[in-house]
Structures are given as structure tokens and as C-alpha cells.
Design a protein around this motif. Structure first.
Motif, PDB file in Angstrom:
ATOM      1  N   THR A 185     -11.052  -9.232  -3.243  1.00 21.31           N
ATOM      2  CA  THR A 185      -9.742  -9.864  -3.381  1.00 21.31           C
ATOM      3  C   THR A 185      -8.647  -8.995  -2.774  1.00 21.31           C
ATOM      4  OG1 THR A 185     -10.472 -10.886  -5.438  1.00 21.31           O
ATOM      5  CG2 THR A 185      -8.095 -10.812  -5.042  1.00 21.31           C
ATOM      6  N   PRO A 186      -7.865  -9.537  -1.816  1.00 12.27           N
ATOM      7  CA  PRO A 186      -6.733  -8.783  -1.273  1.00 12.27           C
ATOM      8  C   PRO A 186      -5.625  -8.655  -2.311  1.00 12.27           C
ATOM      9  CG  PRO A 186      -7.371 -10.585   0.195  1.00 12.27           C
ATOM     10  CD  PRO A 186      -8.082 -10.789  -1.093  1.00 12.27           C
ATOM     11  N   VAL A 187      -5.082  -7.448  -2.417  1.00 11.90           N
ATOM     12  CA  VAL A 187      -3.994  -7.162  -3.349  1.00 11.90           C
ATOM     13  C   VAL A 187      -2.909  -6.417  -2.572  1.00 11.90           C
ATOM     14  CG1 VAL A 187      -3.356  -5.901  -5.443  1.00 11.90           C
ATOM     15  CG2 VAL A 187      -5.588  -7.028  -5.293  1.00 11.90           C
ATOM     16  N   ALA A 188      -1.657  -6.876  -2.696  1.00  8.61           N
ATOM     17  CA  ALA A 188      -0.549  -6.224  -1.997  1.00  8.61           C
ATOM     18  C   ALA A 188      -0.378  -4.799  -2.515  1.00  8.61           C
ATOM     19  CB  ALA A 188       0.737  -7.014  -2.208  1.00  8.61           C
ATOM     20  N   VAL A 189      -0.073  -3.878  -1.593  1.00  5.23           N
ATOM     21  CA  VAL A 189       0.203  -2.492  -1.984  1.00  5.23           C
ATOM     22  C   VAL A 189       1.712  -2.257  -1.891  1.00  5.23           C
ATOM     23  CG1 VAL A 189      -2.058  -1.655  -1.304  1.00  5.23           C
ATOM     24  CG2 VAL A 189      -0.207  -1.609   0.353  1.00  5.23           C
ATOM     25  N   ASN A 190       2.170  -1.175  -2.519  1.00  4.43           N
ATOM     26  CA  ASN A 190       3.602  -0.922  -2.647  1.00  4.43           C
ATOM     27  C   ASN A 190       4.217  -0.177  -1.468  1.00  4.43           C
ATOM     28  OD1 ASN A 190       3.790  -2.165  -5.200  1.00  4.43           O
ATOM     29  ND2 ASN A 190       2.868  -0.357  -6.123  1.00  4.43           N
ATOM     30  N   SER A 191       3.384   0.461  -0.639  1.00  9.93           N
ATOM     31  CA  SER A 191       3.961   1.258   0.443  1.00  9.93           C
ATOM     32  C   SER A 191       2.982   1.392   1.603  1.00  9.93           C
ATOM     33  CB  SER A 191       4.324   2.654  -0.061  1.00  9.93           C
ATOM     34  OG  SER A 191       3.149   3.375  -0.380  1.00  9.93           O
ATOM     35  N   LEU A 192       3.528   1.732   2.755  1.00  8.97           N
ATOM     36  CA  LEU A 192       2.706   1.981   3.931  1.00  8.97           C
ATOM     37  C   LEU A 192       1.769   3.149   3.685  1.00  8.97           C
ATOM     38  CD1 LEU A 192       1.964   1.490   6.898  1.00  8.97           C
ATOM     39  CD2 LEU A 192       3.929   2.902   7.537  1.00  8.97           C
ATOM     40  N   SER A 193       2.240   4.190   3.028  1.00 10.63           N
ATOM     41  CA  SER A 193       1.386   5.358   2.773  1.00 10.63           C
ATOM     42  C   SER A 193       0.216   5.006   1.853  1.00 10.63           C
ATOM     43  CB  SER A 193       2.201   6.522   2.197  1.00 10.63           C
ATOM     44  OG  SER A 193       2.788   6.157   0.978  1.00 10.63           O
ATOM     45  N   GLU A 194       0.434   4.137   0.877  1.00  8.12           N
ATOM     46  CA  GLU A 194      -0.667   3.703   0.007  1.00  8.12           C
ATOM     47  C   GLU A 194      -1.706   2.928   0.818  1.00  8.12           C
ATOM     48  OE1 GLU A 194      -1.540   0.974  -3.979  1.00  8.12           O
ATOM     49  OE2 GLU A 194       0.528   1.238  -3.304  1.00  8.12           O
ATOM     50  N   TRP A 195      -1.241   2.088   1.740  1.00 10.68           N
ATOM     51  CA  TRP A 195      -2.154   1.320   2.584  1.00 10.68           C
ATOM     52  C   TRP A 195      -2.946   2.241   3.504  1.00 10.68           C
ATOM     53  CZ3 TRP A 195      -1.616   0.175   8.036  1.00 10.68           C
ATOM     54  CH2 TRP A 195      -2.537  -0.770   8.502  1.00 10.68           C
ATOM     55  N   GLN A 196      -2.275   3.226   4.113  1.00 12.87           N
ATOM     56  CA  GLN A 196      -2.955   4.168   5.000  1.00 12.87           C
ATOM     57  C   GLN A 196      -4.004   4.978   4.253  1.00 12.87           C
ATOM     58  OE1 GLN A 196       0.625   6.033   6.466  1.00 12.87           O
ATOM     59  NE2 GLN A 196       0.418   5.024   8.451  1.00 12.87           N
ATOM     60  N   GLU A 197      -3.678   5.385   3.049  1.00 15.05           N
ATOM     61  CA  GLU A 197      -4.643   6.124   2.225  1.00 15.05           C
ATOM     62  C   GLU A 197      -5.856   5.258   1.918  1.00 15.05           C
ATOM     63  OE1 GLU A 197      -4.697   7.768  -2.277  1.00 15.05           O
ATOM     64  OE2 GLU A 197      -2.979   8.390  -1.066  1.00 15.05           O
ATOM     65  N   TYR A 198      -5.617   3.990   1.600  1.00 12.18           N
ATOM     66  CA  TYR A 198      -6.706   3.059   1.328  1.00 12.18           C
ATOM     67  C   TYR A 198      -7.603   2.915   2.562  1.00 12.18           C
ATOM     68  CZ  TYR A 198      -9.138  -1.384   1.137  1.00 12.18           C
ATOM     69  OH  TYR A 198     -10.106  -2.351   1.221  1.00 12.18           O
ATOM     70  N   LEU A 199      -7.007   2.743   3.746  1.00 14.93           N
ATOM     71  CA  LEU A 199      -7.791   2.547   4.962  1.00 14.93           C
ATOM     72  C   LEU A 199      -8.712   3.720   5.261  1.00 14.93           C
ATOM     73  CD1 LEU A 199      -5.388   0.840   7.508  1.00 14.93           C
ATOM     74  CD2 LEU A 199      -7.244  -0.177   6.214  1.00 14.93           C
ATOM     75  N   HIS A 200      -8.283   4.920   4.949  1.00  8.73           N
ATOM     76  CA  HIS A 200      -9.103   6.106   5.223  1.00  8.73           C
ATOM     77  C   HIS A 200     -10.298   6.212   4.281  1.00  8.73           C
ATOM     78  CE1 HIS A 200      -6.569   7.623   8.342  1.00  8.73           C
ATOM     79  NE2 HIS A 200      -5.499   7.582   7.567  1.00  8.73           N
ATOM     80  N   SER A 201     -10.238   5.529   3.150  1.00 11.25           N
ATOM     81  CA  SER A 201     -11.308   5.665   2.169  1.00 11.25           C
ATOM     82  C   SER A 201     -12.141   4.397   1.992  1.00 11.25           C
ATOM     83  CB  SER A 201     -10.711   6.046   0.809  1.00 11.25           C
ATOM     84  OG  SER A 201      -9.902   4.976   0.333  1.00 11.25           O
ATOM     85  N   ALA A 202     -11.773   3.317   2.668  1.00  9.80           N
ATOM     86  CA  ALA A 202     -12.400   2.029   2.395  1.00  9.80           C
ATOM     87  C   ALA A 202     -13.376   1.618   3.489  1.00  9.80           C
ATOM     88  CB  ALA A 202     -11.323   0.958   2.252  1.00  9.80           C
ATOM     89  N   GLN A 203     -14.317   0.765   3.102  1.00 10.43           N
ATOM     90  CA  GLN A 203     -15.214   0.097   4.036  1.00 10.43           C
ATOM     91  C   GLN A 203     -14.692  -1.326   4.172  1.00 10.43           C
ATOM     92  OE1 GLN A 203     -16.926  -1.099   6.485  1.00 10.43           O
ATOM     93  NE2 GLN A 203     -18.574   0.359   6.171  1.00 10.43           N
ATOM     94  N   ASN A 204     -14.166  -1.673   5.343  1.00  5.64           N
ATOM     95  CA  ASN A 204     -13.507  -2.961   5.530  1.00  5.64           C
ATOM     96  C   ASN A 204     -14.329  -3.976   6.309  1.00  5.64           C
ATOM     97  OD1 ASN A 204     -11.193  -2.156   4.132  1.00  5.64           O
ATOM     98  ND2 ASN A 204     -10.503  -1.025   5.920  1.00  5.64           N
ATOM     99  N   LEU A 205     -15.573  -3.643   6.623  1.00  9.05           N
ATOM    100  CA  LEU A 205     -16.423  -4.560   7.371  1.00  9.05           C
ATOM    101  C   LEU A 205     -16.945  -5.649   6.440  1.00  9.05           C
ATOM    102  CD1 LEU A 205     -17.694  -5.074  10.172  1.00  9.05           C
ATOM    103  CD2 LEU A 205     -19.677  -3.793   9.350  1.00  9.05           C
ATOM    104  N   VAL A 206     -16.739  -6.893   6.821  1.00 10.50           N
ATOM    105  CA  VAL A 206     -17.240  -8.036   6.055  1.00 10.50           C
ATOM    106  C   VAL A 206     -18.640  -8.398   6.543  1.00 10.50           C
ATOM    107  CG1 VAL A 206     -16.856 -10.483   5.488  1.00 10.50           C
ATOM    108  CG2 VAL A 206     -14.905  -8.889   5.609  1.00 10.50           C
ATOM    109  N   ALA A 207     -18.803  -8.504   7.880  1.00  4.43           N
ATOM    110  CA  ALA A 207     -20.104  -8.861   8.454  1.00  4.43           C
ATOM    111  C   ALA A 207     -20.108  -8.486   9.932  1.00  4.43           C
ATOM    112  CB  ALA A 207     -20.375 -10.354   8.294  1.00  4.43           C
ATOM    113  N   GLU A 208     -21.312  -8.227  10.440  1.00  4.22           N
ATOM    114  CA  GLU A 208     -21.478  -7.924  11.860  1.00  4.22           C
ATOM    115  C   GLU A 208     -22.820  -8.469  12.311  1.00  4.22           C
ATOM    116  OE1 GLU A 208     -19.977  -4.114  13.756  1.00  4.22           O
ATOM    117  OE2 GLU A 208     -22.141  -3.772  13.616  1.00  4.22           O
TER     118      GLU A 208
END
Length: 100
Positions: free
Chosen positions: A10-33
């Protein structure tokens, strides 16, 4: 621009650009390949909406390589993204290449 992270599927809005950038560095965002011949069909969560629409389009399927190279579709939900990925794979497998 609004930024999002995934909580489960489920997508959830984040409060800041820095929170989003931190999430991107730690997350696996691939749905399918999927590989079909010389094409790779990849569906992922981008975490931002360039369309500024409602609902936001946060997932993207892209065809890389082959005659359908550059084909792209965007979605709002994980479920739509999975279905869109499968539909794109079927289209790449069965539809004639776009004319030059």
C-alpha cells in the motif's frame, strides 16, 4: 510533488523529501520482471507522481529492448501494476511489433 513509500503493498504519503530518499535507499521497489525474447518487462514502484493526478500514478511498467522498447504504462495500486505487467507481457508475446 507528493512522495510515497510502500507499507506492504500500500502506498503511503511521506512527510518530506528526505524521508522518501531514505526509504528508497532501503526498499525493494520491484513489483515484477519478465524476459520475453530480447525484451525485459519491468514493473516497479516509483514513489512519486509526475502526473499530479488523483489517484496518483506511483507504479510503472516499462519495456526495455526489442521491438516494443520504450513502451510504458503507469498505475495507482500494486494490484493494477501486477495486472498491467501481466497484460504487457502477453502483448509483447502476441502482438506484432509496432510499425517503423
Amino acid at each position: 510533488m507528493r512522495y510515497y513509500k510502500l507499507v506492504g503493498h500500500t502506498p503511503v504519503a511521506v512527510n518530506s523529501l528526505s524521508e522518501w530518499q531514505e526509504y528508497l535507499h532501503s526498499a525493494q521497489n520491484l513489483v515484477a520482471e519478465t524476459i520475453v525474447g530480447s525484451s525485459k518487462i519491468s514493473t516497479s514502484f516509483s514513489g512519486f507522481d509526475l502526473t499530479f493526478g488523483e489517484p496518483p500514478l506511483l507504479f510503472e511498467t516499462m519495456v526495455l529492448g526489442g521491438p516494443h522498447h520504450g513502451r510504458m504504462q503507469r498505475y495507482s495500486t500494486w494490484e493494477q501494476a501486477l495486472k498491467g505487467h501481466d497484460d504487457t507481457v502477453i502483448q509483447v508475446m502476441t502482438i506484432m511489433p509496432p510499425s517503423e
